[in-house]
Design a protein around this motif. Sequence first.
Motif, short mmCIF file in Angstrom:
data_model
loop_
_atom_site.label_atom_id
_atom_site.label_comp_id
_atom_site.label_asym_id
_atom_site.label_seq_id
_atom_site.Cartn_x
_atom_site.Cartn_y
_atom_site.Cartn_z
N MET A 1 0.85 -1.20 0.00
CA MET A 1 0.00 0.00 0.00
C MET A 1 0.88 1.25 0.00
N ARG A 2 0.67 2.12 -0.97
CA ARG A 2 1.39 3.38 -1.07
C ARG A 2 0.43 4.50 -0.67
N VAL A 3 0.80 5.27 0.36
CA VAL A 3 -0.10 6.26 0.95
C VAL A 3 0.54 7.64 0.89
N VAL A 4 -0.24 8.62 0.48
CA VAL A 4 0.13 10.02 0.61
C VAL A 4 -0.80 10.64 1.65
N GLU A 12 1.31 11.37 11.09
CA GLU A 12 1.91 10.78 12.28
C GLU A 12 1.24 9.45 12.63
N ALA A 13 -0.09 9.40 12.51
CA ALA A 13 -0.81 8.17 12.86
C ALA A 13 -0.38 7.01 11.99
N VAL A 14 -0.26 7.24 10.68
CA VAL A 14 0.15 6.17 9.77
C VAL A 14 1.60 5.79 10.00
N ALA A 15 2.47 6.79 10.15
CA ALA A 15 3.90 6.51 10.31
C ALA A 15 4.18 5.70 11.57
N VAL A 16 3.44 5.98 12.64
CA VAL A 16 3.65 5.25 13.89
C VAL A 16 3.05 3.85 13.81
N THR A 17 1.96 3.71 13.09
CA THR A 17 1.24 2.44 13.05
C THR A 17 1.85 1.46 12.05
N ALA A 18 2.22 1.96 10.89
CA ALA A 18 2.73 1.08 9.82
C ALA A 18 3.86 1.78 9.07
N ALA A 99 -9.44 5.46 8.94
CA ALA A 99 -8.34 5.84 8.06
C ALA A 99 -7.18 4.86 8.17
N LEU A 100 -6.88 4.42 9.37
CA LEU A 100 -5.77 3.49 9.56
C LEU A 100 -6.07 2.13 8.94
N ALA A 101 -7.31 1.70 9.04
CA ALA A 101 -7.68 0.43 8.42
C ALA A 101 -7.50 0.51 6.91
N ALA A 102 -7.90 1.65 6.32
CA ALA A 102 -7.78 1.81 4.88
C ALA A 102 -6.34 1.97 4.44
N ALA A 103 -5.54 2.70 5.23
CA ALA A 103 -4.18 3.03 4.81
C ALA A 103 -3.16 1.97 5.19
N CYS A 104 -3.42 1.28 6.27
CA CYS A 104 -2.41 0.37 6.81
C CYS A 104 -2.80 -1.10 6.74
N GLY A 105 -4.10 -1.38 6.75
CA GLY A 105 -4.53 -2.77 6.79
C GLY A 105 -3.98 -3.50 8.00
N ALA A 106 -3.74 -2.73 9.06
CA ALA A 106 -3.13 -3.29 10.26
C ALA A 106 -4.15 -3.37 11.38
#
Length: 235
Positions: A1-4, A12-18, A99-106
Amino acid sequence: MRVVSLVPSLTEAVAVTAPGRLVGVTDWCTHPAGLTAARVGGTKNPDVAAIVALRPDLVLANEEENRAPDLAALRDAGVEVLVTEIRTLDQAFEQLERALAAACGAPRPRWLDDAEAAWAALPPPRAPRRAVVPVWRRPWTVLGRDTFAGDLLSRLGVDNVYAGHAERYPRIPLDRLNAAGADLVVLPDEPYRFTAGDGPEAFPALPAALVDGRYLTWYGPSLARAAAALRAALR
């Protein structure tokens, strides 16, 4: 997954999570330290062509921080855009998870559980205080209705004098701010960088609470620490 990400809080939320998902971020994305993703301009003036060239699977945006024409241009270029709306703490928790579910799948991150627990554990607020909350000067601009920061303050026993204003960020002359019947002026250090020497002097009759703007306006991992930090600053 490539996220902008076009929103500093979501970056910050995405970078810390995944770590590793982010391929593009704005010039205002300062957390966490050491971000290596490409810079794609500001939140209000992103470089649409540069974003498209990064071939993102998803762009994260916010209805307040980003402009609709830019998001429409990204969609017209075939880019999927997820737009968040966050005006209360409950919305923040709900939309961060989305948002994290969509961006990270984590799986749901631990920091989000910690943030919810920290705010749920706040003791009942004392008798509420009425505050004016400037976010800019020259001209003076304050929190009005329906804002995330205003919701956080209300949970800490601070009622925004202008919470009923027709505008979300009204421009109010300084003499009217001082005559608004407030008990307190709350001065965050962003978006305008209020300091002990720049802000309190304009409100000579009011005690001033200088607060970390990131704790007051960012929704993301900082929420886990924000409740205690803001409570201490507002005492």
